[in-house]
Design an enzyme around this catalytic site. Structure first.
Site, PDB file in Angstrom:
ATOM      1  N   ASP A  10       0.880  -1.177   0.000  1.00 48.22           N
ATOM      2  CA  ASP A  10       0.000   0.000   0.000  1.00 48.22           C
ATOM      3  C   ASP A  10       0.919   1.228   0.000  1.00 48.22           C
ATOM      4  O   ASP A  10       2.130   1.115   0.194  1.00 48.22           O
ATOM      5  CB  ASP A  10      -0.907  -0.012   1.247  1.00 48.22           C
ATOM      6  N   SER A  11       0.312   2.392  -0.173  1.00 48.35           N
ATOM      7  CA  SER A  11       1.089   3.635  -0.096  1.00 48.35           C
ATOM      8  C   SER A  11       1.444   3.957   1.354  1.00 48.35           C
ATOM      9  O   SER A  11       2.142   4.945   1.596  1.00 48.35           O
ATOM     10  CB  SER A  11       0.260   4.785  -0.666  1.00 48.35           C
ATOM     11  N   TYR A  42      -0.784   8.357  -2.725  1.00 56.03           N
ATOM     12  CA  TYR A  42      -0.896   8.053  -4.156  1.00 56.03           C
ATOM     13  C   TYR A  42      -2.079   8.809  -4.787  1.00 56.03           C
ATOM     14  O   TYR A  42      -2.148   8.954  -5.998  1.00 56.03           O
ATOM     15  CB  TYR A  42      -1.167   6.557  -4.376  1.00 56.03           C
ATOM     16  N   CYS A  73      -4.579  -1.335  -1.895  1.00 54.22           N
ATOM     17  CA  CYS A  73      -4.773   0.098  -2.089  1.00 54.22           C
ATOM     18  C   CYS A  73      -5.750   0.273  -3.249  1.00 54.22           C
ATOM     19  O   CYS A  73      -5.503  -0.226  -4.351  1.00 54.22           O
ATOM     20  CB  CYS A  73      -3.412   0.714  -2.435  1.00 54.22           C
ATOM     21  N   THR A  75      -6.465   2.991  -4.840  1.00 51.12           N
ATOM     22  CA  THR A  75      -5.905   3.893  -5.852  1.00 51.12           C
ATOM     23  C   THR A  75      -4.952   3.129  -6.774  1.00 51.12           C
ATOM     24  O   THR A  75      -5.008   3.281  -8.004  1.00 51.12           O
ATOM     25  CB  THR A  75      -5.152   5.051  -5.165  1.00 51.12           C
ATOM     26  N   CYS A 183     -11.111   3.552   0.323  1.00 44.75           N
ATOM     27  CA  CYS A 183      -9.666   3.717   0.528  1.00 44.75           C
ATOM     28  C   CYS A 183      -9.334   2.863   1.748  1.00 44.75           C
ATOM     29  O   CYS A 183     -10.044   2.919   2.758  1.00 44.75           O
ATOM     30  CB  CYS A 183      -9.345   5.185   0.792  1.00 44.75           C
TER      31      CYS A 183
HETATM   32  N1  DGL Z   1      -4.756   3.156   0.871  1.00 45.13           N
HETATM   33  C1  DGL Z   1      -4.790   3.881  -0.365  1.00 45.13           C
HETATM   34  C2  DGL Z   1      -6.127   3.608  -1.083  1.00 45.13           C
HETATM   35  O1  DGL Z   1      -6.785   2.660  -0.747  1.00 45.13           O
HETATM   36  C3  DGL Z   1      -4.469   5.304  -0.110  1.00 45.13           C
HETATM   37  C4  DGL Z   1      -4.214   6.091  -1.345  1.00 45.13           C
HETATM   38  C5  DGL Z   1      -3.282   7.264  -1.150  1.00 45.13           C
HETATM   39  O2  DGL Z   1      -2.117   7.031  -0.827  1.00 45.13           O
HETATM   40  O3  DGL Z   1      -3.715   8.385  -1.400  1.00 45.13           O
HETATM   41  O4  DGL Z   1      -6.521   4.286  -1.996  1.00 45.13           O
END
Ligand code: DGL
Length: 256
Positions: A10-11, A42, A73, A75, A183
């Site tokens: 994940d980010s 992200y 994630c 995104t 998210c």
């Molecule tokens: N956990 C990521 C998602 O589900 C976060 C995205 C981000 O880093 O902005 O979209």
């Protein structure tokens, strides 16, 4: 290969909500978790940037022998999962906002989706939305700033609640009966969300569905672990303070 780890990225810390669901139904699987928090968030990045980062993260996990990769994630999934599947030779599981179950079960015909800009503007999200939600009123809201707060360890309190109020209050005026958390970071702030969203509105995330799908694909490929006990390893590429806060002292985190 079946005793090799599941790779998750994940980010940042959001994917821990997916990891928890995976551990719940597959307690014997080893896991390698990678938080790309150096490049977080992200949500505002271009599709091209997200594809490149996702490929880099996946290759890093593949170098550590992962038998399957869970893109934890929304995104990254909605912007890069087809690209990853086309370019890397390993099964990929993605996470998308749970708009299908929300659209199926809504009684008011109005559903809220809180997600990043990258997710809501992606081709994949819009395709799913057109396929399943054309009869439904979907209130899409970008949770701008939420991932930043969470990555900075702010998972409760006034600052967070003020921001959530701004995003969620307008949805309540449209008579939603489901709120989709699009998210993986957002389930970490569910208590603050619940302060604004009354109990008669169902809040959906994708954790259990992703875990079930991961198990099913592992089983299809004959890759389920057959040993007892599990070992989870955590890595990040910037400060580990928030990951530590979310995980507690039980786990070691290596900064790479
Ligand atoms: N956990 C990521 C998602 O589900 C976060 C995205 C981000 O880093 O902005 O979209």
């Amino acid at each position: 290969m079946h005793n090799n780890p599941i790779g998750i990225f994940d980010s940042g810390v959001g994917g821990i909500t997916i990891l928890n669901s995976i551990k719940e139904i597959m307690p014997n699987e080893d896991i390698i978790y990678f938080s790309d928090n150096l490049n977080s968030p992200y949500g505002q990045k271009s599709e091209e940037e997200i594809k490149n980062l996702s490929k880099k993260n996946s290759n890093w996990l593949l170098d550590r022998g992962c038998k399957i990769i869970v893109v934890a994630c929304n995104t990254a999934t909605t912007n890069s999962i087809s690209f990853l599947r086309a370019n890397l030779n390993v099964p990929f599981i993605g996470v998308e906002p749970a708009i299908k179950p929300a659209a199926t079960n809504t009684k008011t015909g109005s559903v809220g989706v809180l997600a990043t800009k990258g997710t809501l503007s992606s081709g994949l999200f819009n395709m799913t939305s057109n396929d399943y939600c054309s009869e439904i009123n979907i209130i899409e809201t970008v949770g701008e700033g939420l991932v930043d707060l969470i990555e900075n360890g702010i998972i409760e309190g006034n600052k967070l609640e003020v921001l959530l109020h701004k995003f969620l209050k307008p949805m309540l005026n449209t008579n939603i009966d489901h709120l989709v958390l699009g998210c993986t970071h957002y389930p970490l702030i569910i208590e603050s969300i619940r302060k604004i969203i009354p109990n008669n509105i169902k809040i959906l995330d994708s954790g259990t569905a992703v875990a079930k799908q991961t198990k099913s694909i592992l089983s299809q490929h004959d890759l389920l672990n057959n040993k007892k006990g599990s070992n989870s390893k955590f890595y990040c590429n910037s400060t580990n303070t928030t990951l530590k806060k979310i995980l507690g002292t039980k786990y070691q985190i290596e900064t790479i």
